[in-house]
Design an enzyme around this catalytic site. Structure first.
Site, PDB file in Angstrom:
ATOM      1  CB  CYS A 111       6.643   4.768   6.888  1.00  0.00           C
ATOM      2  SG  CYS A 111       5.247   4.918   5.796  1.00  0.00           S
TER       3      CYS A 111
ATOM      4  CB  CYS B 220      -1.316   2.069  -4.398  1.00  0.00           C
ATOM      5  SG  CYS B 220      -2.699   1.590  -3.315  1.00  0.00           S
TER       6      CYS B 220
ATOM      7  CB  CYS C 158      -6.985   7.334  -2.511  1.00  0.00           C
ATOM      8  SG  CYS C 158      -7.548   5.802  -1.712  1.00  0.00           S
TER       9      CYS C 158
ATOM     10  CD  GLU D  20       9.796   7.468  -2.560  1.00  0.00           C
ATOM     11  OE1 GLU D  20      10.616   8.327  -2.916  1.00  0.00           O
ATOM     12  OE2 GLU D  20       8.594   7.713  -2.387  1.00  0.00           O
TER      13      GLU D  20
ATOM     14  CB  CYS E   4       0.756  10.371   5.206  1.00  0.00           C
ATOM     15  SG  CYS E   4       0.815   8.985   6.317  1.00  0.00           S
TER      16      CYS E   4
ATOM     17  N   GLY F 198       1.349   1.381  -1.472  1.00  0.00           N
ATOM     18  CA  GLY F 198       0.596   0.142  -1.632  1.00  0.00           C
ATOM     19  C   GLY F 198      -0.484  -0.078  -0.600  1.00  0.00           C
TER      20      GLY F 198
HETATM   21  N1  SAH Z   1      -3.136   1.762   1.449  1.00  0.00           N
HETATM   22  C1  SAH Z   1      -3.014   1.957   2.873  1.00  0.00           C
HETATM   23  C2  SAH Z   1      -1.662   2.586   3.242  1.00  0.00           C
HETATM   24  C3  SAH Z   1      -1.526   3.933   2.599  1.00  0.00           C
HETATM   25  S1  SAH Z   1      -0.644   5.276   3.220  1.00  0.00           S
HETATM   26  C4  SAH Z   1      -4.124   2.836   3.367  1.00  0.00           C
HETATM   27  O1  SAH Z   1      -4.750   3.491   2.559  1.00  0.00           O
HETATM   28  O2  SAH Z   1      -4.368   2.871   4.564  1.00  0.00           O
HETATM   29  C5  SAH Z   1      -1.095   5.656   4.814  1.00  0.00           C
HETATM   30  C6  SAH Z   1      -2.066   6.791   5.034  1.00  0.00           C
HETATM   31  O3  SAH Z   1      -1.759   8.009   4.349  1.00  0.00           O
HETATM   32  C7  SAH Z   1      -3.469   6.412   4.594  1.00  0.00           C
HETATM   33  O4  SAH Z   1      -4.348   6.696   5.636  1.00  0.00           O
HETATM   34  C8  SAH Z   1      -3.687   7.331   3.432  1.00  0.00           C
HETATM   35  O5  SAH Z   1      -5.037   7.538   3.198  1.00  0.00           O
HETATM   36  C9  SAH Z   1      -2.964   8.558   3.875  1.00  0.00           C
HETATM   37  N2  SAH Z   1      -2.724   9.514   2.799  1.00  0.00           N
HETATM   38  C10 SAH Z   1      -2.611   9.258   1.488  1.00  0.00           C
HETATM   39  N3  SAH Z   1      -2.389  10.373   0.799  1.00  0.00           N
HETATM   40  C11 SAH Z   1      -2.329  11.382   1.691  1.00  0.00           C
HETATM   41  C12 SAH Z   1      -2.107  12.784   1.586  1.00  0.00           C
HETATM   42  N4  SAH Z   1      -1.880  13.343   0.408  1.00  0.00           N
HETATM   43  N5  SAH Z   1      -2.132  13.511   2.713  1.00  0.00           N
HETATM   44  C13 SAH Z   1      -2.338  12.924   3.909  1.00  0.00           C
HETATM   45  N6  SAH Z   1      -2.539  11.605   4.076  1.00  0.00           N
HETATM   46  C14 SAH Z   1      -2.546  10.840   2.977  1.00  0.00           C
END
Ligand code: SAH
Length: 401
Positions: A128, A135, A139, A115, A366, A190
């Site tokens: 974005c 990924c 997390c 996406e 995000c 990712g």
């Molecule tokens: N892998 C990269 C890009 C991921 S997405 C990274 O981790 O930075 C971008 C951001 O969204 C990251 O900071 C990630 O931690 C955050 N994120 C992921 N899940 C989220 C959620 N459920 N709520 C808010 N932010 C989130």
């Protein structure tokens, strides 16, 4: 390679190395350097300068060969078939915020789904983009992370998302009239630095002026990472000045080990030091991403600890109220807790902003991107993909085309 984080309750393994693709995406102009593209065009029996013309059309968002009027009619199909194969097929668009946020679900040549999200604001438009299908960073609060890693995207598959967004803006598909794509953030699906070589190529394409790129400014491109220290160091050595964002989410190792499992490999101190080195070389602040999760990482003492750790650093904090993912036991911090967190950081002299949550209602915010689930619920048949070969290891970031 896989690393079992030592701290419960993380259940998924960390996966640094993407499974090998069963079949590579077809060759695409965007995977090639200018020299390689000119060579490929010559090999097809056309003058090398046709490569520049093709590139201008591609980065200009022209997909209809009939519109490539500077190319001889007889050569158009030949060149486009060989160098501009359709790599990304729109499965569907979903809009929110009065059409100013649009999420696109793309199908790749092997059925993998990713996406991207285009967000238009007054004076700028940001896309974005995804760098991997799924990924491997596991997390627990992130929908993509919970789905595991399917595969790395090729450079052309990543670049194509930005090119499509630029074309949509130019064509006036987003309310507000025709406009320009101004920003790209690697915050889709990712971990960009786990797909280093392809992301590096993508950066070139984003920054290079026409005809071989989109001509974006370095500050308008943000690479966001969980903190893969060797890859951050490599980025520091590249001489690029793109914006670096580090997903910290906790100031202490004990909590960060559970929220960002890769912390068991490179801890908070190591990640911040790598980001500092990037800031020193570029003279540019980096961004600390911090999802505020109710009663998990939003306590006043954690705000103080984060403030102390960042006070003398060239960093600012971007707080993201958690976007809860389906089935998650976690929730966003309530407003008073958010405010107190901001106040405490600012009291330490740390520049702090709270991110808006565009596209929440279309699961486009995000951490909400989980294409496989969405496709299933929309009745889109999924295509069998090779399962991750966890023992199939290569050195981090070393995988090349
Ligand atoms: N892998 C990269 C890009 C991921 S997405 C990274 O981790 O930075 C971008 C951001 O969204 C990251 O900071 C990630 O931690 C955050 N994120 C992921 N899940 C989220 C959620 N459920 N709520 C808010 N932010 C989130």
């Amino acid at each position: 390679m896989t690393v079992e984080p030592s701290t419960a309750p993380v259940s998924l393994p960390l996966v640094f190395d993407a499974p090998r693709r069963a079949t590579k995406p077809p060759r695409h102009l965007a995977d090639l350097t200018r020299e390689q593209a000119r060579e490929a065009v010559s090999e097809l029996g056309h003058p090398a300068f046709r490569a520049d013309q093709l590139a201008r059309h591609y980065y200009g968002g022209v997909t209809d060969t009939a519109a490539m009027t500077d190319l001889p009619a007889a050569a158009r199909a030949d060149l486009a078939d060989a160098l501009l194969p359709g790599l990304l097929t729109v499965v569907r668009h979903q809009s929110a915020d009065g059409g100013r946020t649009r999420k696109t679900l793309w199908r790749l040549h092997d059925g993998a789904l990713v996406e991207s999200v285009l967000m238009r604001y007054p004076g700028r438009a940001t896309v974005c983009i995804s760098s991997q299908a799924g990924c491997g960073m596991a997390c627990p609060f992130c929908a993509t992370g919970q789905g595991g890693l399917t595969r790395n995207l090729s450079a052309a598959e990543i670049i194509g998302q930005a090119v499509a967004a630029a074309a949509s803006m130019a064509a006036g598909e987003i309310p507000g009239g025709p406009g320009r794509l101004s920003n790209v953030v690697f915050m889709g699906m990712g971990e960009p630095l786990a797909n280093y070589a392809r992301v590096r190529k993508t950066l070139d394409a984003l920054l290079t002026p026409s005809p071989y790129g989109l001509g974006l400014g370095q500050r308008s491109v943000t690479v966001s990472t969980v903190g893969l220290v060797p890859a951050i160091n490599r980025l520091t050595e590249e001489g690029l000045n793109v914006t670096l964002a580090v997903s910290l989410h906790a100031p202490d190792d004990e909590l960060r080990n559970t929220l960002v499992p890769v912390n068991t490999r490179w801890n908070v101190t190591e990640v911040l030091e790598a980001a500092d080195a990037y800031a020193r070389r570029t003279g540019r602040r980096y961004s600390i991403e911090y999802a505020l999760i109710r009663d998990v990482n939003d306590q006043p003492f954690r705000a103080d600890l984060l403030g102390q750790r960042l006070a003398k650093r060239l960093a600012h904090v971007n707080l993201i109220p958690l976007n809860p993912t389906p089935g998650s036991k976690w929730d966003a911090s309530p407003l008073p807790a958010q405010r107190e967190f901001v106040d405490r950081l600012r009291a330490h002299g740390v520049a702090t902003t709270v991110r808006d949550t565009r596209g929440q209602d279309i699961d486009g915010a995000c951490g909400q991107l989980a294409a496989a689930d969405l496709a299933e619920s929309a009745g889109i048949p999924s295509v069998a993909l090779p399962q991750p070969q966890l023992e199939d290891t290569v050195e981090l970031g070393a995988e090349q085309d």
